[in-house]
Enzyme design. Sequence first.
Site, PDB file in Angstrom:
ATOM      1  CG  ASP A 125      -2.202   0.855   0.897  1.00 39.28           C
ATOM      2  OD1 ASP A 125      -2.185   1.597  -0.116  1.00 39.28           O
ATOM      3  OD2 ASP A 125      -3.183   0.801   1.656  1.00 39.28           O
TER       4      ASP A 125
HETATM    5  C1  BGC Z   1      -5.166   3.043   0.076  1.00 43.78           C
HETATM    6  C2  BGC Z   1      -5.326   1.951  -0.940  1.00 43.78           C
HETATM    7  C3  BGC Z   1      -5.264   2.525  -2.324  1.00 43.78           C
HETATM    8  C4  BGC Z   1      -3.975   3.282  -2.493  1.00 43.78           C
HETATM    9  C5  BGC Z   1      -3.784   3.884  -3.874  1.00 43.78           C
HETATM   10  C6  BGC Z   1      -3.984   3.936  -0.207  1.00 43.78           C
HETATM   11  O1  BGC Z   1      -3.989   5.061   0.600  1.00 43.78           O
HETATM   12  O2  BGC Z   1      -5.050   2.474   1.361  1.00 43.78           O
HETATM   13  O3  BGC Z   1      -6.524   1.261  -0.727  1.00 43.78           O
HETATM   14  O4  BGC Z   1      -5.390   1.517  -3.280  1.00 43.78           O
HETATM   15  O5  BGC Z   1      -3.949   4.339  -1.548  1.00 43.78           O
HETATM   16  O6  BGC Z   1      -4.591   4.957  -4.091  1.00 43.78           O
END
Ligand code: BGC
Length: 774
Positions: free
Chosen positions: A310
């Site tokens: 993530d």
């Molecule tokens: C989130 C994810 C997301 C990623 C990309 C993160 O802050 O936890 O779920 O896919 O950002 O945008």
Amino acid sequence: MTRSARVLLAGAAALAFASGTAHASAAAAQTSPQTQVPVAPAEPDWARPDAQMDAFIDDLLARMTLQEKIGQLTLLTSDWESTGPTMREGYKQDIAAGRVGAIFNAYTAAYTRELQEMAVEGTRLKIPLLFGYDVIHGHRTIFPISLGEAASWDLDAIETSARVSAQEATAEGIHWTFSPMVDVSRDARWGRMSEGAGEDVFLGSEIARARVRGYQGEDLGAVDTMLATAKHFAAYGAAQAGRDYHTVDISERTLRDVYLPPFKAAVDEGVATFMTAFNEYDGVPASGSKFLLTDVLRHEWGFDGFVVTDYTSINEMVPHGYSRDLAQAGEQALNAGVDMDMQGAVFMENLARSVEEGRVDTAKIDRAVRRVLEMKYRLGLFDDPYRYVDAAREKATLYKPEFLEAARDVARKSMVLLKNEGNVLPLAADAGRIAVIGPLADSKADMIGSWAAGGDRETRPVTVFEGIAARAGNGVSVEHAKGASYEFADAGKTDGFAEALALAERSDVIVAAMGEKWDMTGEAASRTTLDLPGNQQALLEALVATGKPVVLVLLSGRPNAIAWADENVPAILHAWYPGTQGGHAVADVLFGDYNPSGKLPVTFPRNVGQVPIHYDMKNTGRPIELGAPGAKYVSRYLDTPNDPLYRFGYGLSYTTFAYSPATLSAASMGPGGSITASATITNTGDRAGEEVVQLYVRDLVGSVTRPVQELKGFEKIMLEPGESRTVSFTLTPRDLAFTRADMSHGWEPGEFQLWIAPSSGAKASTPVTFTLTE
Ligand code: BGC
């Protein structure tokens, strides 16, 4: 090694873990009660051995420098949007220099072409970029939020939503969605509950599979399918006190029995990628967890796709207190099993040195690069890096009328009728004067909820007021007043009340559209209360005091504590955030053009103090039922009943259904056998309607304590007035498996109760009993 070979090597533990396959047998049972649960999941098309691909990648790998390899393990955001601290302004220079393998937050045919040209024409090895994006509940045409879709209990509808999302997203150059989010969540304070399928292991696993099927289709090489991502691995939904990113501290048994099964189901369905979580598990941040990323995901489950972190979660291992510095964090992440670093540039800036100094093995880098290149190859990007870049297809695909119609259909299927006293609903076509009041009554931005990807928040969404106005018959006046505010800071204010109350007084029925602002759920949107924020509650009470019939249309992404409304408002419809066509869908339900069929995928507490609360709790040694009413030394609260306000699986219809007691095909089953449970459901009202028939089981005694009930099957059926249908579910011992005292996964002989019911509220009122023999 091929994926299937790994599955076989992983042995009985992995195979026995396939709890997600249970419903397949239950659903199939109606047509074929003999259907057996497959022993091993079918191999996804992308995992099939391909000698030509292997030779191609061997050759490429042999020609790559270490820096070029690390580039393939690097994912950066464009400057279009970001969901965390943006750390690399110069992402275009990075692409041109071959330091990036994948980009997210970039779409449209024109923009992805521009960036792809930089990679393909500007770099030494011409390796195409992979474009990822958060396509969560629709891309341009926005469907209901994921929790709302889950409330439909309609796997075909959910798959359709994912399929449409893939068609639109791939037409704009996207190859990869960061969805489905399969985190089980049982704490309504946690804002990200809105992104998942709710509290249940079984329902969540079935929905995970449906979404993977929808995104990836049958053939990842087709231009209108995309890679899916099971996220956030793992246990992110168990954040302490519901505060986002907070510590997770749960037993391995709970991890395995509650939080992991939807991920396993996604693997069984062939999901192509996994995303790590921000939280720690057992003291180790998920992005550095060899236990999760290698022992469970690779060795037990045989996952063969790639793992992305993530957003900057490798960097965050430093503030977690797990890594001394970024270099160590990168080594720990790669060694634990991460393949791609999202946005942190930790691999990009540190990994080469770690290899040179012997702390990371090149073989591990090569393995990660191979996994990424394989996906690019399977998508056909080495044949034609521009095959998803097609301006004509983009123009012809976005917002197709059939997509908008599908979004409306899924939206009305997702809505849950929570109360309908005196049949206030459905509204008559000649309802007289309708007042549509509340901060969510005419707010386009709110209709599509959070994580609305490329969704348009300004012009396209149809509001509740617009939907009702469009549907109401000639001669029906529909007027709107905002009346209240959902902003926390407006709690004591009453400025809009007079206008709203004047409108209420001159109306025959009031539709109050209230709930939460769209960004009060989703990421970084935790709350310590669950009430209607701002001054909405005060206005709602004033509206009810007018004596006019009030229908509360709730728009939010979590269970709200609406005990007052449940006591005092005659009709309540939960509409979640219903998407681009949401207002039309609300009108379809309010006027009875669609008979509501949604059921809650989460328990609604009476107040925040009951949280976490879920239907499949343990009995305890002092269950409240054992004591006399008001008894002190039982497991209860002094000030609130134990029961929730609305139970998991609950939802009303404009018709009524009667259930016969369940019957069983046999009184017992052995290890290789199965048992079929049946009940006859009758539509006892005067309208056609759909009903979600639910199968619950209780394992009475185990080597560890077992929940008081567990959902083991469901089926959504349509019945005409007076029509009856017998619904059957077939269970095998494997459907009754859990993590036993010795941490092995399997079933145990003994007595089980089973019942077929309209919600989890029946809790063994009329159970039948069977025995699982040695
Ligand atoms: C989130 C994810 C997301 C990623 C990309 C993160 O802050 O936890 O779920 O896919 O950002 O945008």
